[in-house]
Design a protein around this motif. Sequence first.
Motif, short mmCIF file in Angstrom:
data_model
loop_
_atom_site.label_atom_id
_atom_site.label_comp_id
_atom_site.label_asym_id
_atom_site.label_seq_id
_atom_site.Cartn_x
_atom_site.Cartn_y
_atom_site.Cartn_z
N GLY A 178 0.79 -1.22 0.00
CA GLY A 178 0.00 0.00 0.00
C GLY A 178 0.82 1.27 0.00
N GLU A 179 2.10 1.18 0.27
CA GLU A 179 2.94 2.38 0.27
C GLU A 179 3.19 2.89 -1.15
OE1 GLU A 179 5.54 1.46 4.32
OE2 GLU A 179 6.52 1.51 2.36
N GLU A 180 3.40 4.18 -1.26
CA GLU A 180 3.61 4.80 -2.56
C GLU A 180 5.06 5.21 -2.78
OE1 GLU A 180 1.26 5.27 -4.98
OE2 GLU A 180 -0.18 4.17 -3.76
#
Length: 509
Positions: A111-113
């Motif tokens: 989920g991290e960008e």
Amino acid sequence: MYVADQKSMQIMDRYTMEQLGLPGVVLMENAGNAVVQEILCDYPKNTRVLVLSGQGNNGGDGFVIARRLIDFGYDVSLCFIGNEEKLKGDAHIHYQVYQNRRLPLYVYRAGEEDIFFHIQSADVIVDAMLGTGVSGEVRSPFYEIIQAVNESHKDVISVDVPSGLNSNTGEVANIAIKAKKTITFALPKIGFFVGDGPKVIGEWKVADISVPDSIVEILQLPLPKLLDAETAKTSLPKRVKHGHKGTFGHCLIIGGSKYYVGAPIYTAKAAFHSGIGLVTLAIPETIYSQVAGTCHESLFLPLPDTNGSIDCKALENIDYSKFKTIVFGPGLGRECDGDAMIQILLEKLTTQTLIVDADGLYFLKNHLNQLQHYSGDIIATPHPGEMATLTGKTVAEVEADRLETAKHLASTYGIYLLLKGHRPIIATPKGELWINPHGNDALGKGGSGDVLTGLIASLVSQQKDPLKAMLSASYYHATAAEELGKETSNYGVTPMDIIHAIPVLFGRT
């Protein structure tokens, strides 16, 4: 050079570790350093490098690459994509070494960008995510990461195999890294040359990591070989200094029809430009004047025809004893009784080499079981569509397993076979396989196959070795197209251009 599948490569690695005594952690260090040397040669030290590492051995190579690039003064970001607790063996050791040195590390969390920022910020991306273990579709998060890497249009160096490419089949199930360069270890992988492989590997290079090629012979691994310049050169027939036209063989080409006048001409001219002594064209009487006005070098045997197609009975009256090689099929068409023609040839010929191409292959499908009983050598040169006809498969099925399809047909019926396509496959009656890694879309024109047939006919007429003839013919046919494409463009290369380039390439050997 051999070409490996995943299982064979694992066997070779294990032999190196267990029998030769080189630990896997050393092989991984060697692999990583080999990639680093390529980067040192290609990119200056102010290059920002992003290393994307998975949790398998491919990721372990990535840990070595990141560490050593930092040692050489590069601006490096290492991104680990996976579960640290699942790291094991050699990859875990190199991960610990990296951490023990307190070097910069970014661990991706679902989920991290941030990873997409790293991708956009890099000049060069090293793909050490999935390696040779891919089978089936790439799942999240690797799918999204690979997509972002491809869309970034940055230079990508893939480690061993582009992530997402099946190293055995060349299949890209849903997505794969599109590499600028692939640095593979010990041996090139089969998937580089079949399926989608050629579309994604970019330039490829084999790095020596101390897994010796001799293991293939020691363990008698049944691997295909890769056709190279040295093999092609040594397979060419030697010219006899005081030879005459009878010395260099005589080939009979049976083909042509009112709809396909040019095919036998290309075959004959290719044969003459590659050293044959004599060519006789057995063609329909209807097209004799057209062909004779174009192909002055040839001898002619005009045959009775019906509506521009050869009458099968005409083949019964030919004296075949004067010919070393018979070519059947270029421009033949399907309006003739090709089944009867093949039957006549198999009955009349003794030990001559018989080459079947084009529409000759359409009729050959009904005579496959007879081929094992012929005393001479038989060479078939199908494209994928013709191969589908011969095997009863679809074109898609042929293309999905080119190597095994070619091997099975050749070994089952005792013939030599050249399966055309972007990366041609050569198979022998003993089940030996060769892959030609050369060629381009300049060959995607009508008549190119007729040229290849003429080259094979010429070379086998000069030395009576089908495999050597096929290897040399396939290699020089393909490399001629590559060189001509560079000189002008792939758009305008014609079959006659290929024919005229052949003696030039031969002259360089």
